[in-house]
Scaffold this motif. Structure first.
Motif, PDB file in Angstrom:
ATOM      1  N   LYS A   1      -2.706   9.582   2.347  1.00 45.44           N
ATOM      2  CA  LYS A   1      -2.690   9.978   0.933  1.00 45.44           C
ATOM      3  C   LYS A   1      -3.249  11.384   0.768  1.00 45.44           C
ATOM      4  CE  LYS A   1      -2.327   9.039  -3.545  1.00 45.44           C
ATOM      5  NZ  LYS A   1      -1.036   8.763  -4.209  1.00 45.44           N
ATOM      6  N   ALA A   2      -4.327  11.680   1.486  1.00 45.45           N
ATOM      7  CA  ALA A   2      -4.953  13.007   1.381  1.00 45.45           C
ATOM      8  C   ALA A   2      -4.025  14.110   1.862  1.00 45.45           C
ATOM      9  CB  ALA A   2      -6.258  13.023   2.173  1.00 45.45           C
ATOM     10  N   LYS A   3      -3.122  13.797   2.778  1.00 46.43           N
ATOM     11  CA  LYS A   3      -2.172  14.791   3.290  1.00 46.43           C
ATOM     12  C   LYS A   3      -0.923  14.914   2.425  1.00 46.43           C
ATOM     13  CE  LYS A   3      -1.657  15.689   7.603  1.00 46.43           C
ATOM     14  NZ  LYS A   3      -1.372  15.647   9.064  1.00 46.43           N
ATOM     15  N   GLY A   4      -0.840  14.105   1.384  1.00 49.97           N
ATOM     16  CA  GLY A   4       0.323  14.166   0.508  1.00 49.97           C
ATOM     17  C   GLY A   4       1.535  13.427   1.026  1.00 49.97           C
ATOM     18  N   ILE A   5       1.337  12.574   2.019  1.00 49.08           N
ATOM     19  CA  ILE A   5       2.443  11.769   2.540  1.00 49.08           C
ATOM     20  C   ILE A   5       2.629  10.554   1.637  1.00 49.08           C
ATOM     21  CG2 ILE A   5       3.232  10.375   4.503  1.00 49.08           C
ATOM     22  CD1 ILE A   5       1.441  12.284   6.249  1.00 49.08           C
ATOM     23  N   PRO A   6       3.812  10.318   1.125  1.00 51.32           N
ATOM     24  CA  PRO A   6       4.011   9.165   0.242  1.00 51.32           C
ATOM     25  C   PRO A   6       3.658   7.855   0.943  1.00 51.32           C
ATOM     26  CG  PRO A   6       5.859  10.678   0.054  1.00 51.32           C
ATOM     27  CD  PRO A   6       5.032  11.149   1.214  1.00 51.32           C
ATOM     28  N   VAL A   7       2.868   7.032   0.257  1.00 50.65           N
ATOM     29  CA  VAL A   7       2.479   5.731   0.799  1.00 50.65           C
ATOM     30  C   VAL A   7       2.929   4.652  -0.187  1.00 50.65           C
ATOM     31  CG1 VAL A   7       0.594   6.450   2.300  1.00 50.65           C
ATOM     32  CG2 VAL A   7       0.142   6.152  -0.132  1.00 50.65           C
ATOM     33  N   LEU A   8       3.638   3.661   0.333  1.00 53.00           N
ATOM     34  CA  LEU A   8       4.203   2.587  -0.470  1.00 53.00           C
ATOM     35  C   LEU A   8       3.674   1.254   0.041  1.00 53.00           C
ATOM     36  CD1 LEU A   8       7.953   3.747  -0.341  1.00 53.00           C
ATOM     37  CD2 LEU A   8       6.152   4.594  -1.842  1.00 53.00           C
ATOM     38  N   ALA A   9       3.546   0.296  -0.854  1.00 47.99           N
ATOM     39  CA  ALA A   9       3.168  -1.063  -0.478  1.00 47.99           C
ATOM     40  C   ALA A   9       4.381  -1.968  -0.619  1.00 47.99           C
ATOM     41  CB  ALA A   9       2.033  -1.570  -1.350  1.00 47.99           C
ATOM     42  N   LEU A  10       4.570  -2.848   0.359  1.00 50.48           N
ATOM     43  CA  LEU A  10       5.628  -3.852   0.318  1.00 50.48           C
ATOM     44  C   LEU A  10       4.993  -5.162   0.759  1.00 50.48           C
ATOM     45  CD1 LEU A  10       8.689  -4.466  -0.039  1.00 50.48           C
ATOM     46  CD2 LEU A  10       8.910  -4.111   2.421  1.00 50.48           C
ATOM     47  N   SER A  11       4.742  -6.052  -0.206  1.00 51.36           N
ATOM     48  CA  SER A  11       3.898  -7.203   0.110  1.00 51.36           C
ATOM     49  C   SER A  11       4.334  -8.449  -0.633  1.00 51.36           C
ATOM     50  CB  SER A  11       2.438  -6.883  -0.248  1.00 51.36           C
ATOM     51  OG  SER A  11       1.561  -7.823   0.312  1.00 51.36           O
ATOM     52  N   ASN A  12       4.228  -9.585   0.060  1.00 50.73           N
ATOM     53  CA  ASN A  12       4.380 -10.886  -0.581  1.00 50.73           C
ATOM     54  C   ASN A  12       3.064 -11.239  -1.256  1.00 50.73           C
ATOM     55  OD1 ASN A  12       6.965 -11.042   0.438  1.00 50.73           O
ATOM     56  ND2 ASN A  12       6.473 -12.497   2.054  1.00 50.73           N
ATOM     57  N   PHE A  13       3.091 -11.300  -2.577  1.00 47.16           N
ATOM     58  CA  PHE A  13       1.871 -11.495  -3.357  1.00 47.16           C
ATOM     59  C   PHE A  13       2.253 -12.138  -4.676  1.00 47.16           C
ATOM     60  CE2 PHE A  13      -1.607  -8.866  -1.511  1.00 47.16           C
ATOM     61  CZ  PHE A  13      -2.701  -9.503  -2.077  1.00 47.16           C
ATOM     62  N   GLY A  14       1.376 -12.997  -5.192  1.00 48.74           N
ATOM     63  CA  GLY A  14       1.559 -13.527  -6.530  1.00 48.74           C
ATOM     64  C   GLY A  14       1.145 -12.515  -7.588  1.00 48.74           C
ATOM     65  N   THR A  15       1.611 -12.714  -8.802  1.00 48.72           N
ATOM     66  CA  THR A  15       1.243 -11.805  -9.890  1.00 48.72           C
ATOM     67  C   THR A  15      -0.263 -11.828 -10.130  1.00 48.72           C
ATOM     68  OG1 THR A  15       3.396 -12.094 -10.962  1.00 48.72           O
ATOM     69  CG2 THR A  15       1.584 -11.291 -12.340  1.00 48.72           C
ATOM     70  N   GLU A  16      -0.831 -13.024 -10.279  1.00 53.33           N
ATOM     71  CA  GLU A  16      -2.268 -13.118 -10.564  1.00 53.33           C
ATOM     72  C   GLU A  16      -3.099 -12.715  -9.356  1.00 53.33           C
ATOM     73  OE1 GLU A  16      -0.434 -16.674 -12.878  1.00 53.33           O
ATOM     74  OE2 GLU A  16      -0.059 -15.621 -10.985  1.00 53.33           O
ATOM     75  N   THR A  17      -2.688 -13.154  -8.172  1.00 52.49           N
ATOM     76  CA  THR A  17      -3.494 -12.831  -6.994  1.00 52.49           C
ATOM     77  C   THR A  17      -3.485 -11.340  -6.706  1.00 52.49           C
ATOM     78  OG1 THR A  17      -1.612 -13.475  -5.597  1.00 52.49           O
ATOM     79  CG2 THR A  17      -3.373 -15.097  -5.908  1.00 52.49           C
ATOM     80  N   PHE A  18      -2.380 -10.664  -7.025  1.00 51.48           N
ATOM     81  CA  PHE A  18      -2.369  -9.222  -6.800  1.00 51.48           C
ATOM     82  C   PHE A  18      -3.344  -8.524  -7.740  1.00 51.48           C
ATOM     83  CE2 PHE A  18      -0.609  -4.875  -7.081  1.00 51.48           C
ATOM     84  CZ  PHE A  18      -0.747  -4.539  -5.737  1.00 51.48           C
TER      85      PHE A  18
END
Length: 206
Positions: free
Chosen positions: A98-115
Motif C-alpha cells: 500500500k505504501a508503494k502505491g501498488i493496488p491491493v484488493l481483497a477477495l474473501s469468503n465472508f459473511g456480511t456481519e462477520t466482515f
C-alpha cells in the motif's frame, strides 16, 4: 512484466481462522468433537458466507440440535475469537504494498456481519483499495462468478493480478482464469513471492 495489482484472501492469510481450536479451548476437545460430528457448522457458515444472516442461520442450527444449542450459539456470539489473531508478517507486507502505491484488493469468503466484526477488530482491512466479499456479491470462491466480479469491478486483466489464498481449489480456479497465483502456506513464502515478482524489496518484505 510485473503484476499490476495484488489480491489477498483474508482468513488464514491475514488473520488466523481456526474454529476447532476455539471450541477446544471453550468446551474441551471431547465435547468439541461430539459437536462437530453431529452438526455441520462449517456448512452453516458457508451459508453465511453466501449471504444468509449470521444470527438467523446459527439460530437455525441451534434449534435443529438443541442438545448443542449453547455451544452452537458461540459461533455467532464469540466469532471474533475464532478469527484471531492477525498474522503480523502478512499485515506488514500488505502495508508495504500500500505504501508503494501498488493496488491491493481483497477477495474473501465472508459473511456480511462477520466482515463488519472483522473490520472493527482489524483496521488494516480498510487499507484495501477494493474489497470483494462473498456475502456482498452472493458469489463464493471457488465459483467463477466471484473472480469475474473482481475482474470487472477492478478493470485489471487476469494476467495483471497476483493472488494468494490458503485453499488449493481457490488458487486453481484463479489460475484457470489466467491469474498469477501463490498458495499461502506461511507468510515468509508469500513475502518471498512478492520479492520474486519485483513488487517489494527484501527489506520491504521483511
Amino acid at each position: 512484466m510485473m503484476p499490476k495489482a495484488v489480491v489477498f484472501d483474508i482468513g488464514r492469510v491475514l488473520i488466523e481462522y481456526d474454529p476447532e481450536r476455539f471450541y477446544d479451548a471453550a468446551i474441551g476437545p471431547e465435547r468439541r468433537k461430539a459437536l462437530f460430528d453431529a452438526v455441520d457448522l462449517h456448512g452453516f457458515n458457508l451459508r453465511v458466507d453466501r449471504g444468509e444472516p449470521l444470527h438467523d442461520t446459527i439460530g437455525e442450527a441451534a434449534r435443529a440440535h438443541p442438545e448443542f444449542g449453547e455451544e452452537i450459539g458461540l459461533w455467532a456470539s464469540r466469532w471474533i475469537e475464532m478469527a484471531s489473531p492477525e498474522i503480523p508478517h502478512s499485515v506488514r507486507v500488505l502495508r508495504a504494498l500500500k505504501a508503494k502505491g501498488i493496488p491491493v484488493l481483497a477477495l474473501s469468503n465472508f459473511g456480511t456481519e462477520t466482515f463488519e466484526i472483522a473490520r472493527a477488530h482489524y483496521p488494516f482491512l480498510d487499507l484495501f483499495d477494493q474489497r470483494y466479499v462473498s456475502a456482498h456479491l452472493k458469489e463464493i470462491k471457488p465459483d467463477p462468478g466471484i473472480y469475474h466480479a473482481l475482474e470487472q469491478g477492478s478493470g485489471f486483466a487476469p494476467g495483471d493480478l497476483l493472488f494468494t489464498d490458503d485453499r488449493p481449489e481457490n488458487i486453481d480456479a484463479a489460475k484457470r482464469r489466467g491469474w498469477r497465483v501463490h498458495l499461502f502456506e506461511h507468510p515468509q513464502g508469500w513475502a518471498d513471492c512478492l520479492v520474486d515478482h519485483g513488487l517489494l524489496s527484501k527489506e520491504e518484505a521483511a
